[in-house]
Write a protein that holds these residues in place. Sequence first.
Motif, PDB file in Angstrom:
ATOM      1  N   VAL A   1      -3.955  -4.426  10.092  1.00 39.79           N
ATOM      2  CA  VAL A   1      -3.695  -3.028   9.737  1.00 39.79           C
ATOM      3  C   VAL A   1      -4.883  -2.491   8.935  1.00 39.79           C
ATOM      4  CG1 VAL A   1      -1.193  -3.241   9.787  1.00 39.79           C
ATOM      5  CG2 VAL A   1      -2.398  -3.694   7.665  1.00 39.79           C
ATOM      6  N   ARG A   2      -5.123  -1.218   9.000  1.00 41.50           N
ATOM      7  CA  ARG A   2      -6.254  -0.609   8.293  1.00 41.50           C
ATOM      8  C   ARG A   2      -5.864  -0.169   6.885  1.00 41.50           C
ATOM      9  NH1 ARG A   2     -10.896  -0.415  10.094  1.00 41.50           N
ATOM     10  NH2 ARG A   2     -11.433   1.598   9.232  1.00 41.50           N
ATOM     11  N   GLU A   3      -4.553  -0.119   6.629  1.00 39.57           N
ATOM     12  CA  GLU A   3      -4.065   0.299   5.321  1.00 39.57           C
ATOM     13  C   GLU A   3      -2.812  -0.515   5.012  1.00 39.57           C
ATOM     14  OE1 GLU A   3      -4.271   4.613   4.126  1.00 39.57           O
ATOM     15  OE2 GLU A   3      -2.096   4.341   4.328  1.00 39.57           O
ATOM     16  N   VAL A   4      -2.699  -0.996   3.763  1.00 40.91           N
ATOM     17  CA  VAL A   4      -1.555  -1.834   3.408  1.00 40.91           C
ATOM     18  C   VAL A   4      -1.177  -1.598   1.948  1.00 40.91           C
ATOM     19  CG1 VAL A   4      -2.963  -3.822   2.725  1.00 40.91           C
ATOM     20  CG2 VAL A   4      -0.633  -4.194   3.528  1.00 40.91           C
ATOM     21  N   GLU A   5       0.121  -1.683   1.674  1.00 37.50           N
ATOM     22  CA  GLU A   5       0.576  -1.621   0.285  1.00 37.50           C
ATOM     23  C   GLU A   5       0.541  -3.029  -0.282  1.00 37.50           C
ATOM     24  OE1 GLU A   5       4.410  -0.592  -2.458  1.00 37.50           O
ATOM     25  OE2 GLU A   5       4.297   0.336  -0.480  1.00 37.50           O
ATOM     26  N   PHE A   6      -0.100  -3.194  -1.425  1.00 35.06           N
ATOM     27  CA  PHE A   6      -0.236  -4.502  -2.070  1.00 35.06           C
ATOM     28  C   PHE A   6      -0.083  -4.307  -3.561  1.00 35.06           C
ATOM     29  CE2 PHE A   6      -2.865  -8.119  -3.676  1.00 35.06           C
ATOM     30  CZ  PHE A   6      -2.158  -9.143  -3.099  1.00 35.06           C
ATOM     31  N   LEU A   7       0.950  -4.906  -4.144  1.00 33.26           N
ATOM     32  CA  LEU A   7       1.224  -4.831  -5.577  1.00 33.26           C
ATOM     33  C   LEU A   7       1.348  -3.389  -6.078  1.00 33.26           C
ATOM     34  CD1 LEU A   7      -1.157  -7.647  -6.817  1.00 33.26           C
ATOM     35  CD2 LEU A   7       1.236  -7.817  -6.163  1.00 33.26           C
ATOM     36  N   GLY A   8       1.985  -2.552  -5.275  1.00 32.71           N
ATOM     37  CA  GLY A   8       2.269  -1.188  -5.702  1.00 32.71           C
ATOM     38  C   GLY A   8       1.162  -0.180  -5.451  1.00 32.71           C
ATOM     39  N   VAL A   9       0.051  -0.587  -4.866  1.00 29.22           N
ATOM     40  CA  VAL A   9      -1.006   0.353  -4.521  1.00 29.22           C
ATOM     41  C   VAL A   9      -1.269   0.276  -3.021  1.00 29.22           C
ATOM     42  CG1 VAL A   9      -2.106   0.279  -6.781  1.00 29.22           C
ATOM     43  CG2 VAL A   9      -2.863  -1.277  -5.022  1.00 29.22           C
ATOM     44  N   VAL A  10      -1.754   1.369  -2.450  1.00 31.41           N
ATOM     45  CA  VAL A  10      -2.086   1.405  -1.034  1.00 31.41           C
ATOM     46  C   VAL A  10      -3.593   1.199  -0.924  1.00 31.41           C
ATOM     47  CG1 VAL A  10      -2.082   2.777   1.068  1.00 31.41           C
ATOM     48  CG2 VAL A  10      -0.166   2.936  -0.529  1.00 31.41           C
ATOM     49  N   ILE A  11      -3.974   0.144  -0.207  1.00 21.38           N
ATOM     50  CA  ILE A  11      -5.378  -0.210  -0.056  1.00 21.38           C
ATOM     51  C   ILE A  11      -5.811   0.140   1.363  1.00 21.38           C
ATOM     52  CG2 ILE A  11      -7.062  -2.085  -0.118  1.00 21.38           C
ATOM     53  CD1 ILE A  11      -5.086  -3.512  -2.040  1.00 21.38           C
ATOM     54  N   GLY A  12      -6.871   0.941   1.471  1.00 17.54           N
ATOM     55  CA  GLY A  12      -7.414   1.324   2.761  1.00 17.54           C
ATOM     56  C   GLY A  12      -8.878   0.928   2.848  1.00 17.54           C
ATOM     57  N   PRO A  13      -9.540   1.263   3.949  1.00 19.13           N
ATOM     58  CA  PRO A  13     -10.922   0.850   4.155  1.00 19.13           C
ATOM     59  C   PRO A  13     -11.894   1.388   3.092  1.00 19.13           C
ATOM     60  CG  PRO A  13     -10.028   1.829   6.160  1.00 19.13           C
ATOM     61  CD  PRO A  13      -9.011   1.992   5.092  1.00 19.13           C
ATOM     62  N   LYS A  14     -11.640   2.585   2.584  1.00 21.38           N
ATOM     63  CA  LYS A  14     -12.598   3.176   1.654  1.00 21.38           C
ATOM     64  C   LYS A  14     -11.987   3.584   0.319  1.00 21.38           C
ATOM     65  CE  LYS A  14     -15.479   4.738   5.352  1.00 21.38           C
ATOM     66  NZ  LYS A  14     -16.874   4.725   5.353  1.00 21.38           N
ATOM     67  N   GLU A  15     -10.673   3.361   0.157  1.00 13.29           N
ATOM     68  CA  GLU A  15     -10.062   3.818  -1.091  1.00 13.29           C
ATOM     69  C   GLU A  15      -8.793   3.044  -1.433  1.00 13.29           C
ATOM     70  OE1 GLU A  15      -9.198   7.928  -0.453  1.00 13.29           O
ATOM     71  OE2 GLU A  15      -7.658   7.535   1.010  1.00 13.29           O
ATOM     72  N   VAL A  16      -8.422   3.168  -2.696  1.00 14.55           N
ATOM     73  CA  VAL A  16      -7.182   2.598  -3.195  1.00 14.55           C
ATOM     74  C   VAL A  16      -6.374   3.745  -3.789  1.00 14.55           C
ATOM     75  CG1 VAL A  16      -6.172   1.007  -4.868  1.00 14.55           C
ATOM     76  CG2 VAL A  16      -8.300   0.382  -3.696  1.00 14.55           C
ATOM     77  N   GLU A  17      -5.115   3.881  -3.348  1.00 14.42           N
ATOM     78  CA  GLU A  17      -4.259   4.961  -3.818  1.00 14.42           C
ATOM     79  C   GLU A  17      -3.055   4.387  -4.561  1.00 14.42           C
ATOM     80  OE1 GLU A  17      -3.029   7.213  -0.466  1.00 14.42           O
ATOM     81  OE2 GLU A  17      -5.062   7.632   0.198  1.00 14.42           O
ATOM     82  N   MET A  18      -2.582   5.143  -5.513  1.00 15.01           N
ATOM     83  CA  MET A  18      -1.390   4.723  -6.255  1.00 15.01           C
ATOM     84  C   MET A  18      -0.194   5.494  -5.778  1.00 15.01           C
ATOM     85  SD  MET A  18      -2.775   3.791  -9.965  1.00 15.01           S
ATOM     86  CE  MET A  18      -1.612   2.487 -10.158  1.00 15.01           C
TER      87      MET A  18
END
Length: 104
Positions: free
Chosen positions: A87-104
Amino acid sequence: MVFTIHIGAYKPTVMYFGLTNFPVTFQAMMNDLFWDLINKGDTATFIDNILVATDTEEGHDGLVEEVLKRLEENDLFVKLEKCKWKVREVEFLGVVIGPKEVEM
């Protein structure tokens, strides 16, 4: 109860019933199993969560194979229904991790 993961200390907010030192012991084991992959920055572990992130699909396949091999060698397994593959984006430990950014 506080235990160390590769990026610092963690203190859970919920007590696991009947598992007095389990989180600490299991995290230490995961750190030992994957220390070289964690230090390279391609893999992150948090208790029973493993995140594998690479720049190329070929590199990703090889790294996933290595992670699964190490788990099998240590009598550990994954539950396929809880896994997300390629997958190109995944939720890990409460944050969404993508190819160029991390979102809360």
